[in-house]
Scaffold this motif. Structure first.
Motif, PDB file in Angstrom:
ATOM      1  N   THR A  59       0.905  -1.152   0.156  1.00 19.35           N
ATOM      2  CA  THR A  59       0.066  -0.027   0.201  1.00 19.35           C
ATOM      3  C   THR A  59       0.888   1.192  -0.102  1.00 19.35           C
ATOM      4  O   THR A  59       2.086   1.211   0.411  1.00 19.35           O
ATOM      5  CB  THR A  59      -0.966   0.060   1.112  1.00 19.35           C
ATOM      6  OG1 THR A  59      -0.297   0.085   2.497  1.00 19.35           O
ATOM      7  CG2 THR A  59      -2.107  -0.999   1.010  1.00 19.35           C
ATOM      8  N   GLU A  60       0.358   2.511  -0.464  1.00 19.99           N
ATOM      9  CA  GLU A  60       0.983   3.575  -0.510  1.00 19.99           C
ATOM     10  C   GLU A  60       2.219   3.655  -1.252  1.00 19.99           C
ATOM     11  O   GLU A  60       3.287   4.120  -0.825  1.00 19.99           O
ATOM     12  CB  GLU A  60       1.359   4.142   0.957  1.00 19.99           C
ATOM     13  CG  GLU A  60       0.302   4.470   1.852  1.00 19.99           C
ATOM     14  CD  GLU A  60       0.407   4.973   2.968  1.00 19.99           C
ATOM     15  OE1 GLU A  60       1.429   5.491   3.569  1.00 19.99           O
ATOM     16  OE2 GLU A  60      -0.448   5.095   3.943  1.00 19.99           O
ATOM     17  N   PRO A  87      -4.486   5.462  -9.814  1.00 20.96           N
ATOM     18  CA  PRO A  87      -5.728   6.074 -10.122  1.00 20.96           C
ATOM     19  C   PRO A  87      -5.339   7.615 -10.716  1.00 20.96           C
ATOM     20  O   PRO A  87      -5.965   7.945 -11.586  1.00 20.96           O
ATOM     21  CB  PRO A  87      -6.205   6.264  -8.608  1.00 20.96           C
ATOM     22  CG  PRO A  87      -5.139   5.869  -7.737  1.00 20.96           C
ATOM     23  CD  PRO A  87      -4.230   5.153  -8.505  1.00 20.96           C
ATOM     24  N   THR A  88      -4.397   8.284 -10.134  1.00 15.73           N
ATOM     25  CA  THR A  88      -4.150   9.321 -10.788  1.00 15.73           C
ATOM     26  C   THR A  88      -2.368   9.553 -10.836  1.00 15.73           C
ATOM     27  O   THR A  88      -1.895   9.111  -9.894  1.00 15.73           O
ATOM     28  CB  THR A  88      -4.587  10.613 -10.011  1.00 15.73           C
ATOM     29  OG1 THR A  88      -4.386  10.751  -8.812  1.00 15.73           O
ATOM     30  CG2 THR A  88      -6.115  10.686 -10.226  1.00 15.73           C
ATOM     31  N   PRO A  89      -1.943  10.578 -11.625  1.00 13.53           N
ATOM     32  CA  PRO A  89      -0.278  10.529 -11.435  1.00 13.53           C
ATOM     33  C   PRO A  89       0.242  11.038 -10.059  1.00 13.53           C
ATOM     34  O   PRO A  89       1.247  10.685  -9.961  1.00 13.53           O
ATOM     35  CB  PRO A  89      -0.033  11.616 -12.664  1.00 13.53           C
ATOM     36  CG  PRO A  89      -1.163  11.368 -13.481  1.00 13.53           C
ATOM     37  CD  PRO A  89      -2.389  11.170 -12.660  1.00 13.53           C
ATOM     38  N   SER A  90      -0.588  11.664  -9.294  1.00 12.27           N
ATOM     39  CA  SER A  90      -0.089  12.313  -7.991  1.00 12.27           C
ATOM     40  C   SER A  90      -0.491  11.475  -7.015  1.00 12.27           C
ATOM     41  O   SER A  90      -0.144  11.774  -5.695  1.00 12.27           O
ATOM     42  CB  SER A  90      -0.857  13.704  -7.898  1.00 12.27           C
ATOM     43  OG  SER A  90      -2.043  13.647  -7.879  1.00 12.27           O
ATOM     44  N   ALA A  91      -1.367  10.494  -6.841  1.00 14.42           N
ATOM     45  CA  ALA A  91      -1.826   9.581  -5.645  1.00 14.42           C
ATOM     46  C   ALA A  91      -1.091   8.429  -5.608  1.00 14.42           C
ATOM     47  O   ALA A  91      -0.724   7.722  -6.650  1.00 14.42           O
ATOM     48  CB  ALA A  91      -3.360   9.377  -6.111  1.00 14.42           C
ATOM     49  N   SER A  92      -1.074   8.013  -4.323  1.00 12.15           N
ATOM     50  CA  SER A  92      -0.212   7.012  -4.028  1.00 12.15           C
ATOM     51  C   SER A  92      -1.382   5.756  -4.400  1.00 12.15           C
ATOM     52  O   SER A  92      -2.580   5.817  -4.482  1.00 12.15           O
ATOM     53  CB  SER A  92       0.371   6.570  -2.793  1.00 12.15           C
ATOM     54  OG  SER A  92      -0.830   6.717  -1.766  1.00 12.15           O
ATOM     55  N   SER A  93      -0.653   4.158  -4.603  1.00 14.32           N
ATOM     56  CA  SER A  93      -1.739   3.187  -4.958  1.00 14.32           C
ATOM     57  C   SER A  93      -1.052   2.035  -4.536  1.00 14.32           C
ATOM     58  O   SER A  93       0.001   2.019  -4.174  1.00 14.32           O
ATOM     59  CB  SER A  93      -1.906   3.359  -6.220  1.00 14.32           C
ATOM     60  OG  SER A  93      -0.683   3.416  -7.139  1.00 14.32           O
ATOM     61  N   PRO A  94      -1.895   0.897  -4.346  1.00 17.37           N
ATOM     62  CA  PRO A  94      -1.490  -0.338  -4.108  1.00 17.37           C
ATOM     63  C   PRO A  94      -0.799  -0.950  -5.271  1.00 17.37           C
ATOM     64  O   PRO A  94      -0.958  -0.816  -6.236  1.00 17.37           O
ATOM     65  CB  PRO A  94      -2.564  -1.054  -3.611  1.00 17.37           C
ATOM     66  CG  PRO A  94      -3.986  -0.529  -4.180  1.00 17.37           C
ATOM     67  CD  PRO A  94      -3.419   0.938  -4.555  1.00 17.37           C
ATOM     68  N   ALA A  95       0.377  -1.782  -4.807  1.00 16.20           N
ATOM     69  CA  ALA A  95       0.738  -2.816  -5.986  1.00 16.20           C
ATOM     70  C   ALA A  95       0.819  -4.312  -5.456  1.00 16.20           C
ATOM     71  O   ALA A  95       0.886  -4.571  -4.136  1.00 16.20           O
ATOM     72  CB  ALA A  95       2.289  -2.339  -6.230  1.00 16.20           C
ATOM     73  N   THR A  96       0.352  -5.342  -6.300  1.00 17.81           N
ATOM     74  CA  THR A  96       0.378  -6.643  -6.033  1.00 17.81           C
ATOM     75  C   THR A  96       1.371  -7.305  -7.027  1.00 17.81           C
ATOM     76  O   THR A  96       1.459  -7.164  -8.008  1.00 17.81           O
ATOM     77  CB  THR A  96      -0.872  -7.260  -6.411  1.00 17.81           C
ATOM     78  OG1 THR A  96      -1.941  -6.330  -5.805  1.00 17.81           O
ATOM     79  CG2 THR A  96      -1.273  -8.715  -5.952  1.00 17.81           C
ATOM     80  N   THR A  97       2.061  -8.093  -6.130  1.00 19.03           N
ATOM     81  CA  THR A  97       3.349  -8.715  -6.559  1.00 19.03           C
ATOM     82  C   THR A  97       3.063 -10.186  -6.239  1.00 19.03           C
ATOM     83  O   THR A  97       2.529 -10.519  -5.135  1.00 19.03           O
ATOM     84  CB  THR A  97       4.609  -8.308  -6.260  1.00 19.03           C
ATOM     85  OG1 THR A  97       4.807  -8.403  -4.917  1.00 19.03           O
ATOM     86  CG2 THR A  97       4.764  -6.903  -6.875  1.00 19.03           C
TER      87      THR A  97
END
Length: 105
Positions: A59-60, A87-97
């Protein structure tokens, strides 16, 4: 003096650092906290050293060089990115690996 072939025989072949579970999926959730590239590489090393992390959800993850460094460092350690949510270029987001073979979809 020994020959190169004799010297190489003393080195055992690399074994996979991580053994996949046959009967379970082991999940690790990790808050990356908008890490810098250097810190992201340290985070990836720490996660990859966890034997119980077949799938890692972060997350983040920032959409900056830190996020790119995290994904690159995880890929170098045997993880495949399944989903990077931006979601947007300036927002943090989750990543799944994942370390396990998986279908994307």
């Amino acid at each position: 003096m020994s020959t190169p072939a004799e010297q190489l025989s003393l080195i055992s072949p690399d074994e996979p650092a991580h053994q996949l579970a046959d009967d379970a999926v082991r999940l690790l959730l990790f808050n990356a906290q908008h890490a810098s590239p250097d810190r992201s590489r340290h985070q990836a090393a720490w996660v990859a050293a966890r034997e119980n992390a077949d799938i890692a959800v972060f997350t983040e993850v920032s959409p900056t060089q830190g996020g790119d460094a995290l994904v690159t460092a995880l890929t170098e350690r045997g993880y495949a990115p399944l989903r990077l949510h931006t979601p947007t270029p300036s927002a943090s987001s989750p990543a799944t690996t994942t370390r396990k073979p998986a279908k994307r979809g």
